[in-house]
Design an enzyme around this catalytic site. Structure first.
Site, short mmCIF file in Angstrom:
data_model
loop_
_atom_site.label_atom_id
_atom_site.label_comp_id
_atom_site.label_asym_id
_atom_site.label_seq_id
_atom_site.Cartn_x
_atom_site.Cartn_y
_atom_site.Cartn_z
N ASP A 8 -21.54 -28.41 13.17
CA ASP A 8 -20.85 -29.13 14.25
C ASP A 8 -20.09 -30.31 13.63
OD1 ASP A 8 -21.83 -30.15 17.59
OD2 ASP A 8 -20.14 -30.83 16.40
N GLU A 107 -17.81 -26.13 16.75
CA GLU A 107 -19.23 -25.82 16.59
C GLU A 107 -19.44 -24.32 16.47
OE1 GLU A 107 -21.21 -27.58 19.89
OE2 GLU A 107 -23.15 -26.71 19.38
P1 TTP Z 1 -18.78 -32.42 20.51
O1 TTP Z 1 -19.12 -31.66 19.27
O2 TTP Z 1 -19.73 -32.39 21.64
O3 TTP Z 1 -18.56 -33.96 20.17
P2 TTP Z 1 -17.88 -34.62 18.92
O4 TTP Z 1 -17.52 -33.63 17.87
O5 TTP Z 1 -16.73 -35.48 19.39
O6 TTP Z 1 -18.99 -35.62 18.39
P3 TTP Z 1 -20.37 -35.26 17.65
O7 TTP Z 1 -20.29 -35.94 16.32
O8 TTP Z 1 -21.42 -35.83 18.52
O9 TTP Z 1 -20.44 -33.77 17.53
O10 TTP Z 1 -17.39 -31.93 21.07
C1 TTP Z 1 -16.32 -31.51 20.22
C2 TTP Z 1 -14.99 -31.95 20.78
O11 TTP Z 1 -14.81 -31.42 22.09
C3 TTP Z 1 -14.86 -33.46 20.92
O12 TTP Z 1 -14.39 -34.07 19.73
C4 TTP Z 1 -13.90 -33.59 22.06
C5 TTP Z 1 -14.13 -32.36 22.92
N1 TTP Z 1 -14.94 -32.72 24.10
C6 TTP Z 1 -14.27 -33.03 25.28
O13 TTP Z 1 -13.04 -33.01 25.35
N2 TTP Z 1 -15.02 -33.38 26.37
C7 TTP Z 1 -16.39 -33.44 26.35
O14 TTP Z 1 -17.03 -33.79 27.38
C8 TTP Z 1 -17.06 -33.11 25.13
C9 TTP Z 1 -18.57 -33.17 25.05
C10 TTP Z 1 -16.29 -32.76 24.05
MG MG Z 2 -18.93 -32.20 17.24
#
Ligand code: TTP
Ligand code: MG
Length: 353
Positions: A8, A107
């Protein structure tokens, strides 16, 4: 014995923006809706880890993010760019683990059971991290475990820029002290019901394990039975490669052959709705819709329409499917025995579009 990893990307959209503009590095950065000096509508897509220190996170109203940290850099969502990077990351992951399941833009699970030991798995997990950094200049976190749930939880624990392996012999001690809310599938409401049941304001996985299976089922139904397993680190959910799914179809055989539109039209619409629900839940868009019409006596007609672009718009396909149905039956109307709808020519279309 399976070994699964979950890769991820850390604060994915924000990290890509930082890489494009290195001067942003070290500053709080928020990607999402326009903040409009605190009056903006819409939400945060993601925030880098500096911005998270102010309490900013995905799905927070952008006005709230602005209030928490007005000096942050606020950027709009550049989905085209993120999708391109995502494809490259997924190619790297698939190069390391041939059987993968992409669950969002940033992911993917990979089955790395071909590693004979966890030492080997560690080398491979480090390799995927290193390759993503070397080729794309981006940081990922990797969790490794005997199933998807443990890999996911290990990844969450290891964020950011981490690598955590939880071997089968370590599963129990990894899970026991965690709060039940850290188990995938336990949201705030379920947690509250469990806490009320055991009369505790905070509940660990160890507490959850003390509950009787039947009590869990009585309280939460099917989920209760699953949680009984998850608390013990058991999760047999397979890795389903999105590439294995070539089409999505549903059929309905009428109890009695029919010529009555009041009977077959609602069924037809129901079939369309249900293939669409499946398409969305698998995060696909489709290009081709096919209808299957079988008349009394087994005479079967299939007709297909391919759109110019991939779509997830049910209305577009519904119109095409209706036209195809009309073309199949007008001038040739016999009692209908079966109707079917198939979507094919699928493309992975991640969430958050
Ligand atoms: P995530 O992998 O949930 O979050 P992230 O990569 O930003 O942070 P982390 O280090 O905790 O993994 O989501 C991946 C991408 O998806 C994120 O960068 C932006 C998008 N996203 C949205 O647009 N809205 C949301 O509510 C979420 C959870 C993610
Ligand atoms: Mg992420």
């Amino acid at each position: 014995m399976r070994i699964i990893f979950l890769v991820d990307m850390d604060c994915f959209f924000a990290q890509i923006e930082e890489k494009a503009n290195p001067r942003f590095k070290g500053h709080p950065l928020v990607v999402g809706a326009e903040p409009n000096h605190g009056k903006g509508r819409g939400v945060v897509s993601t925030a880098n880890y500096e911005a998270r220190k102010y309490g900013i996170h995905s799905a927070l109203p952008i006005s709230e993010a602005y209030r928490l940290c007005p000096q942050a850099i606020f950027l709009p969502v550049n989905m085209r760019l993120y999708e391109k990077v995502s494809e490259k990351i997924m190619d790297i992951i698939r190069g390391v683990a041939p059987l993968t399941e992409q669950v969002s833009l940033d992911e993917a699970y990979g089955d790395i059971s071909f590693c004979k030991t966890y030492q080997e798995a560690r080398v491979l997990a480090q390799k995927v991290k290193d390759e993503i950094f070397a080729k794309e200049g981006l940081i990922a976190t990797v969790g490794v475990g005997p199933n998807k749930m443990i890999a996911k939880m290990a990844c969450t624990k290891a964020k950011p820029n981490g690598l955590l392996l939880v071997e089968p012999k370590g599963v129990e001690s990894f899970l026991n002290p965690l709060n039940i809310k850290e188990i995938p599938g336990i949201g705030p409401k379920t947690a509250l019901r469990l806490q009320n049941f055991v009369k505790k304001s905070a509940m660990s996985v160890e507490d959850l394990k003390k509950m009787e299976k039947q009590d869990l089922i009585d309280l939460l139904g099917i989920l209760g039975g699953e949680l009984y397993q998850r608390a013990r680190g058991i999760d047999e959910t397979p890795i389903v490669s999105e590439r294995e799914i070539k089409s999505i179809s549903k059929e309905h055989t009428f109890e009695k052959d029919t010529t009555d539109p009041e009977v077959f039209l609602p069924i037809f619409e129901g079939l369309i709705a249900s293939v669409f629900a499946e398409l969305k839940s698998q995060n696909f868009s489709a290009k081709t819709v096919t209808i299957i019409v079988r008349f009394k006596g087994f005479e079967t007609h299939t007709k297909a329409k391919t759109l110019e672009t991939f779509s997830q718009d049910i209305e577009v396909f519904k119109k095409e499917a209706m036209l195809l149905l009309l073309r199949s039956i007008v001038g040739n109307f016999k009692p209908l025995r079966l109707l079917g709808v198939r979507l094919s020519h699928l493309e992975y279309a991640p969430k958050f579009l």
